[in-house]
Design a protein around this motif. Sequence first.
Motif, PDB file in Angstrom:
ATOM      1  N   GLU A 112      35.878  60.599  38.480  1.00  0.00           N
ATOM      2  CA  GLU A 112      37.005  61.443  38.112  1.00  0.00           C
ATOM      3  C   GLU A 112      37.955  60.732  37.161  1.00  0.00           C
ATOM      4  N   GLU A 113      38.078  59.424  37.293  1.00  0.00           N
ATOM      5  CA  GLU A 113      38.901  58.647  36.369  1.00  0.00           C
ATOM      6  C   GLU A 113      38.109  57.423  35.922  1.00  0.00           C
ATOM      7  N   PRO A 114      38.464  56.844  34.769  1.00  0.00           N
ATOM      8  CA  PRO A 114      37.686  55.717  34.239  1.00  0.00           C
ATOM      9  C   PRO A 114      37.572  54.568  35.238  1.00  0.00           C
ATOM     10  N   LEU A 115      36.392  53.960  35.269  1.00  0.00           N
ATOM     11  CA  LEU A 115      36.147  52.818  36.142  1.00  0.00           C
ATOM     12  C   LEU A 115      36.004  51.542  35.309  1.00  0.00           C
ATOM     13  N   TYR A 116      36.406  50.435  35.915  1.00  0.00           N
ATOM     14  CA  TYR A 116      36.364  49.126  35.267  1.00  0.00           C
ATOM     15  C   TYR A 116      35.682  48.130  36.198  1.00  0.00           C
ATOM     16  N   VAL A 117      35.178  47.054  35.621  1.00  0.00           N
ATOM     17  CA  VAL A 117      34.593  45.995  36.437  1.00  0.00           C
ATOM     18  C   VAL A 117      35.721  45.223  37.115  1.00  0.00           C
ATOM     19  N   LEU A 118      35.699  45.197  38.446  1.00  0.00           N
ATOM     20  CA  LEU A 118      36.688  44.437  39.211  1.00  0.00           C
ATOM     21  C   LEU A 118      36.233  42.999  39.407  1.00  0.00           C
ATOM     22  N   ARG A 119      34.940  42.817  39.626  1.00  0.00           N
ATOM     23  CA  ARG A 119      34.365  41.484  39.800  1.00  0.00           C
ATOM     24  C   ARG A 119      32.845  41.614  39.809  1.00  0.00           C
ATOM     25  N   VAL A 168      27.728  44.487  40.934  1.00  0.00           N
ATOM     26  CA  VAL A 168      28.910  44.655  40.093  1.00  0.00           C
ATOM     27  C   VAL A 168      29.855  45.585  40.836  1.00  0.00           C
ATOM     28  N   VAL A 169      31.072  45.117  41.076  1.00  0.00           N
ATOM     29  CA  VAL A 169      32.066  45.913  41.797  1.00  0.00           C
ATOM     30  C   VAL A 169      32.961  46.606  40.781  1.00  0.00           C
ATOM     31  N   ALA A 170      33.063  47.924  40.877  1.00  0.00           N
ATOM     32  CA  ALA A 170      33.848  48.709  39.927  1.00  0.00           C
ATOM     33  C   ALA A 170      34.964  49.441  40.647  1.00  0.00           C
ATOM     34  N   GLY A 171      36.043  49.688  39.912  1.00  0.00           N
ATOM     35  CA  GLY A 171      37.172  50.397  40.498  1.00  0.00           C
ATOM     36  C   GLY A 171      38.075  50.965  39.424  1.00  0.00           C
ATOM     37  N   THR A 172      39.162  51.545  39.861  1.00  0.00           N
ATOM     38  CA  THR A 172      40.096  52.175  38.931  1.00  0.00           C
ATOM     39  C   THR A 172      40.972  51.125  38.257  1.00  0.00           C
ATOM     40  N   ARG A 173      41.711  51.571  37.266  1.00  0.00           N
ATOM     41  CA  ARG A 173      42.613  50.668  36.560  1.00  0.00           C
ATOM     42  C   ARG A 173      43.684  50.124  37.502  1.00  0.00           C
ATOM     43  N   ALA A 174      44.123  50.960  38.435  1.00  0.00           N
ATOM     44  CA  ALA A 174      45.125  50.509  39.404  1.00  0.00           C
ATOM     45  C   ALA A 174      44.560  49.407  40.292  1.00  0.00           C
ATOM     46  N   GLN A 175      43.277  49.520  40.655  1.00  0.00           N
ATOM     47  CA  GLN A 175      42.647  48.483  41.479  1.00  0.00           C
ATOM     48  C   GLN A 175      42.419  47.196  40.684  1.00  0.00           C
ATOM     49  N   LEU A 176      42.252  47.342  39.381  1.00  0.00           N
ATOM     50  CA  LEU A 176      42.020  46.182  38.519  1.00  0.00           C
ATOM     51  C   LEU A 176      43.298  45.382  38.296  1.00  0.00           C
ATOM     52  N   ALA A 177      44.426  46.074  38.261  1.00  0.00           N
ATOM     53  CA  ALA A 177      45.698  45.444  37.907  1.00  0.00           C
ATOM     54  C   ALA A 177      46.066  44.327  38.884  1.00  0.00           C
ATOM     55  N   THR A 178      46.632  43.259  38.336  1.00  0.00           N
ATOM     56  CA  THR A 178      47.058  42.130  39.163  1.00  0.00           C
ATOM     57  C   THR A 178      48.271  41.462  38.541  1.00  0.00           C
ATOM     58  N   THR A 179      49.083  40.844  39.383  1.00  0.00           N
ATOM     59  CA  THR A 179      50.222  40.061  38.892  1.00  0.00           C
ATOM     60  C   THR A 179      50.062  38.585  39.243  1.00  0.00           C
ATOM     61  N   SER A 180      48.893  38.231  39.783  1.00  0.00           N
ATOM     62  CA  SER A 180      48.641  36.838  40.171  1.00  0.00           C
ATOM     63  C   SER A 180      47.301  36.383  39.603  1.00  0.00           C
ATOM     64  N   VAL A 181      47.309  35.256  38.901  1.00  0.00           N
ATOM     65  CA  VAL A 181      46.092  34.731  38.284  1.00  0.00           C
ATOM     66  C   VAL A 181      45.871  33.300  38.758  1.00  0.00           C
ATOM     67  N   PRO A 182      44.852  33.053  39.585  1.00  0.00           N
ATOM     68  CA  PRO A 182      44.547  31.676  39.998  1.00  0.00           C
ATOM     69  C   PRO A 182      43.843  30.937  38.865  1.00  0.00           C
ATOM     70  N   VAL A 183      44.160  29.666  38.696  1.00  0.00           N
ATOM     71  CA  VAL A 183      43.513  28.857  37.657  1.00  0.00           C
ATOM     72  C   VAL A 183      43.105  27.519  38.250  1.00  0.00           C
ATOM     73  N   ARG A 184      42.135  26.887  37.598  1.00  0.00           N
ATOM     74  CA  ARG A 184      41.648  25.576  38.035  1.00  0.00           C
ATOM     75  C   ARG A 184      41.603  24.627  36.845  1.00  0.00           C
ATOM     76  N   GLY A 185      41.523  23.329  37.150  1.00  0.00           N
ATOM     77  CA  GLY A 185      41.418  22.326  36.092  1.00  0.00           C
ATOM     78  C   GLY A 185      42.562  22.387  35.108  1.00  0.00           C
ATOM     79  N   ALA A 186      43.781  22.548  35.608  1.00  0.00           N
ATOM     80  CA  ALA A 186      44.938  22.725  34.725  1.00  0.00           C
ATOM     81  C   ALA A 186      45.388  21.397  34.127  1.00  0.00           C
ATOM     82  N   ARG A 187      45.847  21.475  32.874  1.00  0.00           N
ATOM     83  CA  ARG A 187      46.428  20.302  32.204  1.00  0.00           C
ATOM     84  C   ARG A 187      47.748  20.725  31.580  1.00  0.00           C
ATOM     85  N   LEU A 188      48.834  20.158  32.090  1.00  0.00           N
ATOM     86  CA  LEU A 188      50.169  20.458  31.578  1.00  0.00           C
ATOM     87  C   LEU A 188      50.685  19.273  30.769  1.00  0.00           C
TER      88      LEU A 188
END
Length: 519
Positions: free
Chosen positions: A408-415, A423-443
Amino acid sequence: MRASTLACVDPELFEHHLASAHGRGRAPEGGATGVAGTRLCGDVVRLTLALDPSGQRVAEVGWEAEACGATLAACSAVSELVADAPLLDVARIGAHQVADALGGLSAGKFHAAELVADALARALGTAARAAAALPPPAAPPPHRTLVAMSGGVDSAVAALLAARESGDVVAVTLELWADEQNDGERSCCSAQAVRFARALAHRMGLPHLTLDLREEFSAGVVTPFLDDHAAGLTPNPCVRCNGHVRLDAMLELADRLGAATLATGHYARVEPAEPVEPAAAPAEHAAAPAEHGPLLRAAADAWKDQTYMLAALAPASLARLRFPLGDLTKPQVRALAAEAELPVASKAESQDLCFLAGTSRSEFLARHAGIAQRPGEVVDAAGDVIGAHTGHHGFTVGQRRGLGVAAEEPLYVLRTDPASNRVVAGTRAQLATTSVPVRGARLHRDGARVDRVKLRYRAKPLPARVVGAPAAGTHRRLEIALEEPVDGAAPGQLACLMDGDVVIGWATIDRPAATAPAQ
């Protein structure tokens, strides 16, 4: 050999080299060898040269060849041409100079000059890379600059501007990849591209060296690219190449040539170094130095800005890098090339990864890693099957096209889950995030200074902060908090950490802990 094929050749000079075969059978001890041609095309040349103890001149040269008479004569002519010659004079020899040494070659035999010039360039580049650092010239200019040339308009104009500034410029081109399935004309790192770049450098009056980094590129860029795809990640090979292969090798060569700086055709700028008070970092992190080096700064042309691809460069490397195009736009660069009558002024840009030119990603993965089509399920966030696919490696987080699922609405790859090939797919609302984990960081500066992050090459920087305001140094894992939701962050991509338009660190986007596959 028929006379018609030698119409442009000095017969006596040609016969002299064919009979004398100067240098044939010699194998200079400790020499560097360049090979050109294949038995499939009929001609193979192996040319070996050794530099003198100072590393400034060619001490000895030898060769072997399975080839036609024109190629044998060209090998002999080159042996005489380069004997006892200064290294950078030899670096000015291309196919036309080889042909001239024979009194000319017909169009049908010019390939012989190209083949021998290729072998010479590879041998010379290897010798220059292995030699001890060269002493400065007797009357050194203010500084010598090594310029990376790919054969495109950007690197050509970078060389043009560097030559205007320093007057002493040496060009270098890297041969990174060889694959019969690739389109050599479209790849910036193929043997054909190297040959074109060498001819362009010589046309501009510059000595040119070729570095054969095919082994390093395969191990440091292509193999991780294949491994990441198999693991369900979205790799960024250009970041690896710039940060750990290409520029390191060229800076090493610059040292050996007595070049103070390395100039490239990237669209980026450098923010000068600034003194920073030492920070008390936790014991598990690397201690931050008292002063940090220069930092990357975004280019004036926002659309062409390439700081994302250069983000993994260390400040020590940036201290010696020059980006002559950093304050220019692409139209301005083309105008400078046209004004200088460079033949690349209107040359089209390459849009492919260099090692994918002329082939698809799926074909490349199948050919080099055996990652072929593998039917699997497309499921929703609850695990219910909603479709099918032909391999998890063909999808990345945030992708919409290619799912082939009606909804019914566009689907995107969630993971993606490489273990189950789901392949896990979901809506744009399910895709949205405000937290991004990162590794191997260099500041390179304290994390408190981060006020935005760039999560993809062409994406706009997003307002963000690093959770916990970590100290400058290396960190195994961090979390990036975004002010506004983003439509997914692809694990494996680079997170470019910025303070305004200045890059102060980088990291690799990680999977959220709840979705990471078991190790």
